[in-house]
Write an enzyme that holds these catalytic residues in place. Structure first.
Site, PDB file in Angstrom:
ATOM      1  N   ASP A  38      -0.369  -7.500  -5.557  1.00  0.00           N
ATOM      2  CA  ASP A  38      -1.705  -7.544  -4.953  1.00  0.00           C
ATOM      3  C   ASP A  38      -1.625  -8.366  -3.675  1.00  0.00           C
ATOM      4  OD1 ASP A  38      -4.335  -7.854  -4.250  1.00  0.00           O
ATOM      5  OD2 ASP A  38      -5.002  -8.589  -6.219  1.00  0.00           O
ATOM      6  N   GLY A  58       0.852  -1.211   0.000  1.00  0.00           N
ATOM      7  CA  GLY A  58       0.000   0.000   0.000  1.00  0.00           C
ATOM      8  C   GLY A  58       0.875   1.244   0.000  1.00  0.00           C
ATOM      9  N   TYR A  90     -16.139  -0.696   8.010  1.00  0.00           N
ATOM     10  CA  TYR A  90     -14.703  -0.429   8.185  1.00  0.00           C
ATOM     11  C   TYR A  90     -14.308  -0.674   9.645  1.00  0.00           C
ATOM     12  CZ  TYR A  90     -10.439   2.504   8.359  1.00  0.00           C
ATOM     13  OH  TYR A  90      -9.163   2.984   8.539  1.00  0.00           O
ATOM     14  N   GLY A 133      -0.242   4.907  -1.108  1.00  0.00           N
ATOM     15  CA  GLY A 133      -1.320   5.570  -0.390  1.00  0.00           C
ATOM     16  C   GLY A 133      -0.860   6.748   0.452  1.00  0.00           C
ATOM     17  N   GLN A 134      -1.815   7.302   1.189  1.00  0.00           N
ATOM     18  CA  GLN A 134      -1.543   8.510   1.976  1.00  0.00           C
ATOM     19  C   GLN A 134      -0.422   8.264   2.991  1.00  0.00           C
ATOM     20  OE1 GLN A 134      -4.701   9.876   4.557  1.00  0.00           O
ATOM     21  NE2 GLN A 134      -3.789  11.902   4.778  1.00  0.00           N
ATOM     22  N   LYS A 169     -11.800  -3.429  11.309  1.00  0.00           N
ATOM     23  CA  LYS A 169     -10.628  -3.073  12.119  1.00  0.00           C
ATOM     24  C   LYS A 169     -10.692  -3.764  13.479  1.00  0.00           C
ATOM     25  CE  LYS A 169      -8.303  -0.313   9.374  1.00  0.00           C
ATOM     26  NZ  LYS A 169      -7.056  -0.789   8.753  1.00  0.00           N
ATOM     27  N   ARG A 227      -1.064  -0.065  -7.611  1.00  0.00           N
ATOM     28  CA  ARG A 227      -0.903   1.015  -8.599  1.00  0.00           C
ATOM     29  C   ARG A 227       0.489   1.631  -8.461  1.00  0.00           C
ATOM     30  NH1 ARG A 227      -3.520   6.233  -5.692  1.00  0.00           N
ATOM     31  NH2 ARG A 227      -3.389   5.454  -3.580  1.00  0.00           N
ATOM     32  N   ASP A 251       2.405  -1.959  -4.325  1.00  0.00           N
ATOM     33  CA  ASP A 251       1.015  -1.475  -4.346  1.00  0.00           C
ATOM     34  C   ASP A 251       0.346  -2.069  -5.583  1.00  0.00           C
ATOM     35  OD1 ASP A 251      -1.363   0.426  -4.586  1.00  0.00           O
ATOM     36  OD2 ASP A 251      -0.351   1.322  -2.872  1.00  0.00           O
TER      37      ASP A 251
HETATM   38  P1  NAD Z   1      -4.894   4.831   1.114  1.00  0.00           P
HETATM   39  O1  NAD Z   1      -6.218   4.427   0.565  1.00  0.00           O
HETATM   40  O2  NAD Z   1      -4.395   6.192   0.851  1.00  0.00           O
HETATM   41  O3  NAD Z   1      -3.785   3.804   0.634  1.00  0.00           O
HETATM   42  C1  NAD Z   1      -3.992   2.428   0.577  1.00  0.00           C
HETATM   43  C2  NAD Z   1      -3.169   1.884  -0.552  1.00  0.00           C
HETATM   44  O4  NAD Z   1      -3.387   0.465  -0.621  1.00  0.00           O
HETATM   45  C3  NAD Z   1      -3.559   2.454  -1.928  1.00  0.00           C
HETATM   46  O5  NAD Z   1      -2.425   2.994  -2.558  1.00  0.00           O
HETATM   47  C4  NAD Z   1      -4.110   1.261  -2.681  1.00  0.00           C
HETATM   48  O6  NAD Z   1      -3.807   1.280  -4.072  1.00  0.00           O
HETATM   49  C5  NAD Z   1      -3.419   0.106  -1.973  1.00  0.00           C
HETATM   50  N1  NAD Z   1      -4.141  -1.153  -2.144  1.00  0.00           N
HETATM   51  C6  NAD Z   1      -5.476  -1.346  -2.115  1.00  0.00           C
HETATM   52  N2  NAD Z   1      -5.758  -2.639  -2.328  1.00  0.00           N
HETATM   53  C7  NAD Z   1      -4.577  -3.270  -2.483  1.00  0.00           C
HETATM   54  C8  NAD Z   1      -4.217  -4.610  -2.742  1.00  0.00           C
HETATM   55  N3  NAD Z   1      -5.150  -5.557  -2.902  1.00  0.00           N
HETATM   56  N4  NAD Z   1      -2.910  -4.927  -2.827  1.00  0.00           N
HETATM   57  C9  NAD Z   1      -1.962  -3.956  -2.692  1.00  0.00           C
HETATM   58  N5  NAD Z   1      -2.249  -2.663  -2.456  1.00  0.00           N
HETATM   59  C10 NAD Z   1      -3.542  -2.327  -2.360  1.00  0.00           C
HETATM   60  O7  NAD Z   1      -4.949   4.534   2.683  1.00  0.00           O
HETATM   61  P2  NAD Z   1      -4.059   5.191   3.848  1.00  0.00           P
HETATM   62  O8  NAD Z   1      -4.766   6.398   4.299  1.00  0.00           O
HETATM   63  O9  NAD Z   1      -2.651   5.265   3.418  1.00  0.00           O
HETATM   64  O10 NAD Z   1      -4.266   4.095   4.974  1.00  0.00           O
HETATM   65  C11 NAD Z   1      -3.375   3.025   5.151  1.00  0.00           C
HETATM   66  C12 NAD Z   1      -3.863   2.177   6.312  1.00  0.00           C
HETATM   67  O11 NAD Z   1      -3.995   2.980   7.482  1.00  0.00           O
HETATM   68  C13 NAD Z   1      -5.230   1.520   6.100  1.00  0.00           C
HETATM   69  O12 NAD Z   1      -5.240   0.270   6.749  1.00  0.00           O
HETATM   70  C14 NAD Z   1      -6.170   2.452   6.830  1.00  0.00           C
HETATM   71  O13 NAD Z   1      -7.322   1.784   7.260  1.00  0.00           O
HETATM   72  C15 NAD Z   1      -5.316   2.872   8.004  1.00  0.00           C
HETATM   73  N6  NAD Z   1      -5.751   4.140   8.577  1.00  0.00           N
HETATM   74  C16 NAD Z   1      -5.665   5.296   7.864  1.00  0.00           C
HETATM   75  C17 NAD Z   1      -6.097   6.485   8.433  1.00  0.00           C
HETATM   76  C18 NAD Z   1      -6.014   7.791   7.680  1.00  0.00           C
HETATM   77  O14 NAD Z   1      -6.536   8.807   8.167  1.00  0.00           O
HETATM   78  N7  NAD Z   1      -5.371   7.831   6.515  1.00  0.00           N
HETATM   79  C19 NAD Z   1      -6.622   6.492   9.730  1.00  0.00           C
HETATM   80  C20 NAD Z   1      -6.744   5.288  10.405  1.00  0.00           C
HETATM   81  C21 NAD Z   1      -6.278   4.112   9.827  1.00  0.00           C
HETATM   82  N1  SER Z   2      -9.194   8.339   8.554  1.00  0.00           N
HETATM   83  C1  SER Z   2      -9.845   7.078   8.527  1.00  0.00           C
HETATM   84  C2  SER Z   2     -11.175   7.156   7.861  1.00  0.00           C
HETATM   85  O1  SER Z   2     -11.778   8.203   7.955  1.00  0.00           O
HETATM   86  C3  SER Z   2     -10.014   6.581   9.941  1.00  0.00           C
HETATM   87  O2  SER Z   2      -9.583   5.292  10.000  1.00  0.00           O
HETATM   88  O3  SER Z   2     -11.598   6.189   7.312  1.00  0.00           O
END
Ligand code: NAD
Ligand code: SER
Length: 317
Positions: free
Chosen positions: A52, A8, A143, A11-12, A147, A36, A34
């Site tokens: 994947d 991943g 979601y 991602g963010q 979790k 992508r 990732d």
């Molecule tokens: P994001 O959606 O920005 O990034 C997730 C990445 O995973 C994406 O780039 C996507 O292409 C990739 N992905 C999706 N399916 C996939 C697969 N099958 N194989 C490989 N890659 C795959 O999410 P994020 O914000 O970076 O969050 C990352 C983790 O942190 C997640 O588990 C999310 O639940 C957790 N989280 C995020 C936040 C937040 O505010 N960003 C808060 C709480 C928890």
């Molecule tokens: N920032 C995340 C969401 O809003 C919390 O896990 O889904």
């Protein structure tokens, strides 16, 4: 020497965590993957592959071939997107975690796993202010259910198979490098883009919706600190509460106005309002501070400063 797989990575969180991990462990030792393409800086600085996480056979081959010792599993469907396709989100969020946990149990070289949980494990029956580490967890979103189940699986694999899996219940994360990935807290990222681009923002949450949030730099530092801590310091094997800062859309808009005086905000709550209303307003993270020394540096002022600077730079302003 550690050899680290980040799943991943586009991602963010991944797009910033990979860079921090490469600084610490060497570019060639951090494998970004990732579904992508990742941002250019990550692709050019070290190993990258399209992978994947649901493809357990390719995953295990990749891990063995590259002699991976640690995995950060960040792929998931976030809260807003998950409500649109609940069963798909459940499948992706759960099966991907089970693939990783099972792999860690089978592959001897893999010593440590990071998997993020979320404030979404809490629900409408949880005390909303200063939410304790151990409290009622009755999430009302798919979601959050995924979790919470994920936390239970992590603890199960730790107790039953001694898999060293570590987790943080992230609050909403705020950053400018990549777009936020479809969550309920995304307003606190979008607002900065719109403030810089158009001077106005139509918020999908109501003005007084308080939520816990954290600037990405603090989140990345906390994640690495948790992962670098000695095993005996880790006393929670589900997910650590991490609080950050708490504010409402109105308070954030006021802070942005100190930089952009003409900034205008309007409110048009959508389906994400119910999700936000079910989550805590602030989090007690004393246990993370005590066990492994959680520290955060950014309050709303410092975060807003850096966000506006970062977004303006992106738009060359
Ligand atoms: P994001 O959606 O920005 O990034 C997730 C990445 O995973 C994406 O780039 C996507 O292409 C990739 N992905 C999706 N399916 C996939 C697969 N099958 N194989 C490989 N890659 C795959 O999410 P994020 O914000 O970076 O969050 C990352 C983790 O942190 C997640 O588990 C999310 O639940 C957790 N989280 C995020 C936040 C937040 O505010 N960003 C808060 C709480 C928890
Ligand atoms: N920032 C995340 C969401 O809003 C919390 O896990 O889904």
């Amino acid at each position: 020497m550690e050899r680290i797989l980040v799943i991943g990575a586009a991602g963010q969180i991944g797009s910033e965590l990979v860079t921090a991990l490469r600084t610490l462990h060497g570019n060639e030792n951090v494998f970004a993957t990732d579904l992508r393409e990742v941002p250019k800086d990550i692709k050019e600085a070290g190993p990258f592959a399209i992978l994947d996480v649901m493809d357990d056979k390719r995953l295990i081959h990749y891990v063995i071939r590259h002699k991976i010792t640690q995995i950060y599993h960040l792929a998931a469907v976030l809260s807003g997107n998950a409500e649109k396709l609940p069963l798909q989100a459940w499948h992706i969020n759960m099966q991907s975690l089970l693939n990783i946990l099972d792999l860690a149990k089978e592959v001897e070289d893999v010593k440590k796993i990071f998997w993020p949980s979320s404030i979404a494990v809490f629900g409408p029956t949880t005390p909303q202010k200063n939410t304790p580490q151990l409290t009622i967890t009755e999430p009302s979103t798919v979601y959050g259910i995924s979790k919470l189940a994920g936390e239970r699986w992590c603890e199960y694999f730790y107790k039953r198979y001694n898999v060293d899996v570590r987790s943080i219940r992230y609050p909403g994360l705020i950053s400018y490098k990549t777009e936020a990935g479809g969550g309920t807290t995304d307003y606190a990222v979008e607002i900065f883009y719109e403030a810089v681009k158009s001077g106005k923002y139509n918020c999908f949450l109501s003005e007084n919706t308080a939520l816990p949030m954290m600037f990405m730099e603090d989140a990345v530092n906390a994640t690495i600190k948790l992962m670098e801590s000695p095993k005996e310091k880790i006393l929670v094997h589900s997910g650590y509460n991490v609080g950050g800062i708490s504010f409402t859309p109105k308070q954030l808009a006021e802070e942005i106005k100190t930089h952009i005086p003409n900034f205008k905000i309007s409110y048009q709550p959508d389906f994400r309002q119910a999700i936000a209303d079910s989550w805590p307003q602030s989090i007690d993270d004393t246990q993370a501070q005590t066990d492994w020394g959680l520290e955060t540096k950014h309050d709303i002022k410092a975060m807003t400063n850096k966000m506006l600077q970062g977004v303006k730079q992106k738009f060359n302003q």
